[in-house]
Design a protein around this motif. Structure first.
Motif, PDB file in Angstrom:
ATOM      1  N   SER A 391      30.718  50.604 -23.006  1.00 49.17           N
ATOM      2  CA  SER A 391      31.067  48.909 -23.700  1.00 49.17           C
ATOM      3  C   SER A 391      31.991  49.212 -24.795  1.00 49.17           C
ATOM      4  CB  SER A 391      29.980  48.686 -23.225  1.00 49.17           C
ATOM      5  OG  SER A 391      29.224  49.046 -24.689  1.00 49.17           O
ATOM      6  N   GLY A 394      35.271  50.021 -24.221  1.00 48.53           N
ATOM      7  CA  GLY A 394      36.104  49.652 -23.789  1.00 48.53           C
ATOM      8  C   GLY A 394      36.558  48.277 -24.471  1.00 48.53           C
ATOM      9  N   ILE A 398      40.889  47.612 -25.017  1.00 52.89           N
ATOM     10  CA  ILE A 398      41.528  46.414 -25.609  1.00 52.89           C
ATOM     11  C   ILE A 398      42.263  45.796 -26.648  1.00 52.89           C
ATOM     12  CG2 ILE A 398      40.782  43.374 -25.497  1.00 52.89           C
ATOM     13  CD1 ILE A 398      38.983  44.311 -23.661  1.00 52.89           C
ATOM     14  N   LEU A 433      43.663  46.634 -17.636  1.00 45.73           N
ATOM     15  CA  LEU A 433      42.288  46.667 -18.231  1.00 45.73           C
ATOM     16  C   LEU A 433      41.574  45.322 -17.289  1.00 45.73           C
ATOM     17  CD1 LEU A 433      42.792  47.202 -21.808  1.00 45.73           C
ATOM     18  CD2 LEU A 433      41.387  48.479 -20.210  1.00 45.73           C
ATOM     19  N   VAL A 434      42.667  44.043 -17.581  1.00 40.16           N
ATOM     20  CA  VAL A 434      41.771  42.695 -17.163  1.00 40.16           C
ATOM     21  C   VAL A 434      41.158  42.760 -15.575  1.00 40.16           C
ATOM     22  CG1 VAL A 434      42.332  40.650 -16.570  1.00 40.16           C
ATOM     23  CG2 VAL A 434      43.291  41.236 -18.229  1.00 40.16           C
ATOM     24  N   ASN A 436      40.825  45.904 -13.856  1.00 39.98           N
ATOM     25  CA  ASN A 436      39.102  46.957 -13.862  1.00 39.98           C
ATOM     26  C   ASN A 436      37.890  45.633 -13.852  1.00 39.98           C
ATOM     27  OD1 ASN A 436      38.413  49.277 -13.543  1.00 39.98           O
ATOM     28  ND2 ASN A 436      37.465  48.535 -16.111  1.00 39.98           N
ATOM     29  N   SER A 437      38.597  44.645 -15.636  1.00 38.47           N
ATOM     30  CA  SER A 437      37.092  44.011 -15.530  1.00 38.47           C
ATOM     31  C   SER A 437      36.485  42.534 -14.496  1.00 38.47           C
ATOM     32  CB  SER A 437      37.326  43.035 -16.959  1.00 38.47           C
ATOM     33  OG  SER A 437      38.143  42.336 -16.596  1.00 38.47           O
ATOM     34  N   GLU A 439      35.713  43.748 -12.113  1.00 42.92           N
ATOM     35  CA  GLU A 439      34.407  45.087 -11.164  1.00 42.92           C
ATOM     36  C   GLU A 439      34.779  44.240  -9.397  1.00 42.92           C
ATOM     37  OE1 GLU A 439      30.835  44.514 -12.854  1.00 42.92           O
ATOM     38  OE2 GLU A 439      31.424  45.115 -15.139  1.00 42.92           O
TER      39      GLU A 439
END
Length: 665
Positions: A391, A394, A398, A433-434, A436-437, A439
């Protein structure tokens, strides 16, 4: 008898380097270009282009049932002829009749008359052409980051769980099947472009398929480090320092990358596809990177797109579309972006149309096949080497993207610096990244982590470059201080990461056994005639045999071999009787593998020879010696002993067969 086996773990890459150098010398002798025009970018750009063309050629030749190393090289020679000798113009000119013939004859006679002068002059010109006028330090830096990537992975050799695993054996089966002109293997529906490249690599440098699989991951890591260096250089216009930091980050910064340390030796289709995809992205943003090849822009981008699709669907259908959306938004109306999108769509149509047809013929559900190649169940994340939690990692990723975005915007707005290409890549990284967040279930997290191991070092390089330019704008005298601070931080982080990752580890002999096994299998595959020899080994050996040799398991050998040996040596001179009873024919050589059980890790128990079996094998081999059979020690080490039973002298080893033939002749 073999006293020493050459270590092809290092020999294979060296052979590849020598081949590349030979092609470069040939290129230079034909074109006679100024050496000042060459830098590392020249080679990396052409590697990606010719690598893509080679992969496409392999695919087409397999469909025509014509794939062989010589057919690929012949096709490349034709391309070289078209490229260097202007054969198109020559053929067109020859149609004009006698003028061409007269000109050719006159030129030939002039050469004969002045041959001595011409040879001396050409020799001097050759030395001039091949002698560089200045040193390109980029060459040495990409070599440094590439070698660092290889060494850093070798340090974690003890963690290797891929070699000789079930997945490794399945990969070996597919790689070998390319020699039989099979792109698809029954029961396996996966994108196999990387494995085709692996087969070509094995045939090109003359190593076994087993050794090719073992070393290909290291080769990919070497090249990936070089392309990370190049990407930062091209998109930020930073010459050495920032690209070097990015390359070293990819090579060594395991403590902050979501990389599976248990599979560092495993080849990665993500890496190979990015070797094609990253140049495609760079050329779309900066077409000038192609140099003189720019006039073939669309064809090059199409070839790169097709090669990307052949190697990995995740990069092709998840990563690249995100980039195109961001690139189009940031660079709206840019012609090169539009052409690249068209090339990408052309690649999608070419590959998917073929896959649809094959799925229909082989009765495979296409949707299952497609989703099965963007969600990989054979991959998993194991990251105990991380210095921070996932976490926290991550959040750090960012923060790296946002800081790079901030620096790019400041330089663009307040200092009017042209940072649109860098800005596009940074926004692309943040968009991933967005996404992937969110989920989403059909977005594979493990494949995304593999992608991040490349993208994060690039973004680190962007930060170093962009903030370095800010420091230079605000206070040029602090530039060297800034570089020293960044270098110090990198050294500290790498040292801390390795101290944490290697703490308490004891390197075990299991991986030495694996290397010994690979060496022997490589040697047998290279120097023994196919199906002229047998291997006696544990059950895993049957999966390695393929169509190259006969496999005998331990129990069969112990129960039946002595009887077969007795019958064979009684009737071996009676050709008619042997033809009538082929079941009694023994292979020319039989290689018996015996591993040292005391030096084998429990998790790799399947590689060991049980103690009672080893004793029985030694007893039986002694009985064969007592019968007068020739039993040689083929290979020996602390972990492995291989003994050769010779049933037919000069009947298996290719060198022995050639020398015996010459002697008889």
């Amino acid at each position: 008898m073999l006293n020493k086996i050459v270590d092809n773990i290092t020999a294979a890459p060296l052979r590849l380097i020598l081949l590349v150098l030979a092609f470069f010398v040939l290129h230079q002798l034909l074109t006679r270009q100024n050496m000042a025009k060459y830098d590392y970018r020249f080679f990396l750009v052409r590697f990606s282009i010719y690598g893509a063309l080679t992969l496409i050629s392999i695919f087409l030749l397999i469909q025509l049932n014509m794939y062989h190393i010589f057919s690929v090289l012949a096709l490349l020679l034709v391309l070289i002829g078209l490229r260097y000798f202007n054969l198109r113009e020559l053929i067109a000119y020859s149609q004009s009749g006698g003028r061409f013939r007269r000109a050719t004859l006159l030129g030939f006679f002039r050469f004969i008359e002045k041959r001595e002068t011409i040879v001396k002059k050409n020799f001097k010109n050759m030395l001039t052409v091949l002698r560089p006028k200045k040193v390109d330090y980029g060459f040495f830096l990409i070599l440094m980051v590439g070698i660092s990537a290889v060494i850093a992975r070798v340090v974690f050799l003890e963690n290797d769980v891929y070699t000789f695993s079930n997945l490794w054996v399945q990969t070996l089966e597919i790689v070998k099947n390319f020699d039989n002109n099979q792109w698809f293997v029954r029961g396996r529906s996966q994108v196999v472009g990387e494995l085709a490249a692996m087969n070509f690599y094995a045939n090109l440098v003359g190593i076994s398929k087993e050794m090719a699989i073992y070393t290909f991951g290291l080769l990919e890591s070497f090249l990936m480090a070089a392309f990370v260096f190049y990407t930062v250089n091209a998109l930020t216009n930073s010459r050495y320092f920032a690209p070097l930091v990015a390359g070293i980050s990819f090579a060594c910064l395991f403590a902050f990358l979501p990389i599976n340390i248990n599979t560092l030796f495993q080849h990665s289709s993500i890496y190979l596809s990015l070797l094609f995809a990253l140049p495609l992205l760079i050329f779309s943003l900066i077409p000038a990177e192609l140099g003189m090849l720019k006039r073939r822009y669309f064809k090059i981008q199409l070839a790169l797109a097709i090669a990307t699709a052949f190697t990995d669907f995740y990069v092709m259908f998840i990563i690249l579309p995100v980039f195109f959306v961001v690139a189009w938004a940031v660079n709206f109306g840019k012609k090169s972006i539009g052409q690249t999108v068209l090339a990408y769509l052309g690649g999608v149509v070419f590959v998917l149309s073929f896959k649809v047809v094959v799925s229909f013929i082989k009765n495979i559900d296409f949707l299952t096949y497609f989703l099965g190649n963007i969600i990989v169940f054979e991959s998993y994340s194991y990251t105990p080497q991380l210095l921070v939690s996932e976490s926290q990692l991550g959040v750090l990723f960012i923060a790296l993207g946002l800081s790079a975005l901030f620096a790019a915007l400041v330089l663009s707005i307040f200092f009017k610096a042209k940072k649109r290409a860098a800005l596009t890549f940074i926004l692309f990284y943040l968009a991933l990244l967005v996404i992937n967040s969110l989920e989403v279930s059909w977005l594979d997290a493990d494949l995304f982590n593999q992608t991040l191991t490349v993208l994060v070092p690039i973004i680190i390089g962007f930060n170093v470059s962009l903030f370095g330019k800010l420091v230079e704008k605000l206070s040029p005298t602090l530039t060297y201080v800034y570089s020293a601070v960044v270098a110090g931080i990198m050294i500290f982080l790498i040292f801390q990461g390795y101290s944490h990752s290697l703490r308490g580890q004891k390197f075990q002999d299991v991986n030495k056994l694996k290397i010994d096994l690979l060496k022997v299998y490589d040697q047998l595959s290279t120097y023994q005639m196919k199906n002229s020899y047998a291997i006696v080994n544990e059950a895993y050996g049957v999966k390695l045999s393929g169509k190259e040799h006969i496999f005998i398991n331990y129990s069969d050998f112990l129960e039946n071999y002595l009887e077969r040996d007795s019958v064979y040596h009684q009737i071996k001179e009676d050709v008619r009787l042997l033809n009538e009873n082929p079941e009694y024919i023994l292979p020319s050589s039989v290689f018996v593998f015996i591993s040292d059980t005391t030096r084998t890790n429990a998790k790799d128990y399947f590689l060991k020879t049980p103690g009672e079996v080893a004793n029985a094998l030694n007893t039986q081999l002694q009985q064969l010696k007592n019968r007068g059979r020739q039993v040689n020690t083929y290979y020996t080490s602390e972990q492995l002993k291989v003994l050769e039973i010779v049933n037919n002298a000069n009947g298996s080893n290719l060198n022995d067969m050639i020398f015996a033939y010459e002697k008889d002749k």
